[in-house]
Write a protein that holds these residues in place. Structure first.
Motif, short mmCIF file in Angstrom:
data_model
loop_
_atom_site.label_atom_id
_atom_site.label_comp_id
_atom_site.label_asym_id
_atom_site.label_seq_id
_atom_site.Cartn_x
_atom_site.Cartn_y
_atom_site.Cartn_z
N GLN A 242 51.13 41.57 39.07
CA GLN A 242 50.04 42.05 38.21
C GLN A 242 49.22 40.86 37.73
O GLN A 242 49.76 39.87 37.24
N GLN B 288 41.51 43.51 32.44
CA GLN B 288 41.99 44.66 33.19
C GLN B 288 43.16 44.25 34.09
O GLN B 288 43.05 43.30 34.86
N ARG C 242 45.44 44.29 37.26
CA ARG C 242 45.30 44.65 38.66
C ARG C 242 46.57 44.24 39.39
O ARG C 242 47.14 43.19 39.10
N TYR D 77 46.74 45.94 51.62
CA TYR D 77 45.82 46.89 51.00
C TYR D 77 45.94 48.24 51.69
O TYR D 77 46.31 48.31 52.87
N PRO E 172 48.39 50.41 42.51
CA PRO E 172 47.16 49.95 41.86
C PRO E 172 46.23 51.11 41.55
O PRO E 172 46.20 52.10 42.27
N TRP F 171 42.78 50.44 40.75
CA TRP F 171 41.53 49.75 40.58
C TRP F 171 40.85 49.63 41.92
O TRP F 171 41.45 49.72 42.96
N PRO G 134 39.24 47.54 44.89
CA PRO G 134 39.64 46.23 45.39
C PRO G 134 38.50 45.23 45.32
O PRO G 134 37.34 45.54 45.53
N ASP H 62 40.64 38.51 44.29
CA ASP H 62 41.02 37.72 43.14
C ASP H 62 42.19 36.84 43.54
O ASP H 62 43.13 36.64 42.78
#
Length: 388
Positions: A140, A146, A148, A166, A377, A379, A381, A384
């Motif tokens: 995380q 926020q 992610r 992903y 997740p 959120w 993509p 990051d």
């Protein structure tokens, strides 16, 4: 202190933390650096940007890694290894990203690859079937307040491999760089082949030959077992080891470590494997152990094994003050002291211990026992990812 000077100092300290691999995420490195630089709280908006930290990392790389030919040779080997993995993971739409693609590698850089699939454990099983040890990690990261979650598969190979997994629905997404704000560079297997030919003087024949020479490695637990078994024939001084042979001692140390940190694979491996060098080179068993285990253990496990004898000097107050201060400043110092306690405690004749196979089976099953349910997740993509 002027804000510009403060930003530079925090950027340099964050870069130092990332260059030394004490931190791998920009945000965490900047927060730790600000705490070390300023007594008090620094607003996130006043922290240096990722680009400023990245620039300082590149300065450190140029300062400490001055052999350009050696860097270029390592880059070529890393790109060749990346190509092999892209081909193995072609069914998962694998793409190379990061420093190996851009050419800005440094000592300790990972090979970063994006893969796509709805079941990361299935991809991990495929990696395992190739003969490579791997670990699924869900991390995380807090960005702009926020949370992610990234799902990574870390692979033990000649160079560290990190797959970021992903969902399939994100195959066409253009991930953005947290440094430039632009779409990140990425390469398919065919694009990386062209880069190897252009930048590293490969032709089709030599590239094919080099790829064929890359083979899967033995399962790491088979390697551990092969290195541990000879310890049964290592007779130790009764003055220091009244319990008997080095294998029995190592299993005692493992048992004590398991009582202290039953979920910590890296620490338990250090406890179990710390003396394997005694069956290889009794005069310098720590160095011998690290050479035999190279590529099969984490940096933390390696550091603990490398310094486990110094833990006894700390306990006996026979270590130099300067050396003790240097060790005490290391983030794994408390783990080293605990390993030393377990090492000294594992010298009792006649106590019951696990068999070697039971110890190895336990360590191998840690992730399944303590891993918990996957975190999903919630959120959209974007990139990051840490610098590698």
């Amino acid at each position: 202190m002027k804000d510009s000077k403060l930003r530079r100092q925090i950027a340099f300290e964050a870069a130092r933390l990332m260059y030394s691999r004490q931190e791998t995420e920009y945000f965490q490195a900047k927060i730790k650096a600000s705490r070390r630089t300023v007594r008090g709280w620094v607003k996130p908006a006043d922290l240096p940007s990722n680009a400023e930290v990245r620039d300082q990392i590149q300065v450190l790389t140029r300062l400490h890694e001055t052999d350009a030919d050696a860097r270029h040779g390592r880059l070529g080997r890393m790109r060749l290894r990346a190509l092999w993995w892209l081909r193995q993971l072609d069914a998962h739409h694998a793409k190379l990203i990061g420093s190996v693609l851009t050419g800005s590698v440094r000592d300790g850089s990972d090979i970063d690859i994006h893969v796509f699939g709805n079941h990361p454990d299935t991809i991990a099983d495929e990696v395992d079937s190739l003969g490579f040890a791997c670990q699924v990690v869900r991390k995380q990261v807090v960005k702009d307040g926020q949370p992610r979650v990234f799902t990574h598969i870390r692979i033990d190979d000649e160079f560290p491999i990190e797959l970021t997994v992903y969902p399939l629905k994100w195959i066409g997404h253009r991930f953005k760089s947290s440094i430039t704000g632009k779409a990140i560079e990425r390469a398919s297997a065919s694009q990386l082949e062209k880069l190897l030919v252009f930048a590293h003087d490969y032709d089709a024949a030599s590239l094919s030959t080099s790829l064929q020479q890359i083979q899967g490695r033995p399962d790491r637990f088979q390697v551990f077992q092969a290195l541990m078994v000879p310890l049964e024939n290592v007779v130790q001084s009764p003055r220091w080891h009244p319990e008997g042979d080095a294998l029995y001692h190592s299993l005692q140390v493992f048992g004590l470590a398991k009582d202290e940190s039953p979920y910590d694979e890296e620490f338990l491996l250090a406890a179990l494997l710390h003396d394997i060098g005694k069956a290889i080179d009794p005069d310098d068993h720590s160095v011998a152990a690290l050479e035999a285990l190279d590529g099969y253990i984490s940096p933390r496990t390696a550091w603990l094994i490398a310094h486990h004898m110094e833990a006894h000097k700390i306990h006996d107050h026979t270590i130099g003050a300067r050396r003790r201060r240097r060790l005490a400043s290391h983030p794994w110092f408390e783990d080293l002291l605990l390993l030393g306690d377990c090492d000294r405690g594992g010298r009792v004749a006649g106590v019951s211990v696990d068999t070697l196979q039971q110890a190895l089976d336990y360590i191998e099953s840690i992730e399944e026992m303590f891993g918990g349910d996957p975190v999903q997740p919630s959120w959209s993509p974007h990139d990051d990812e840490p610098i590698r």
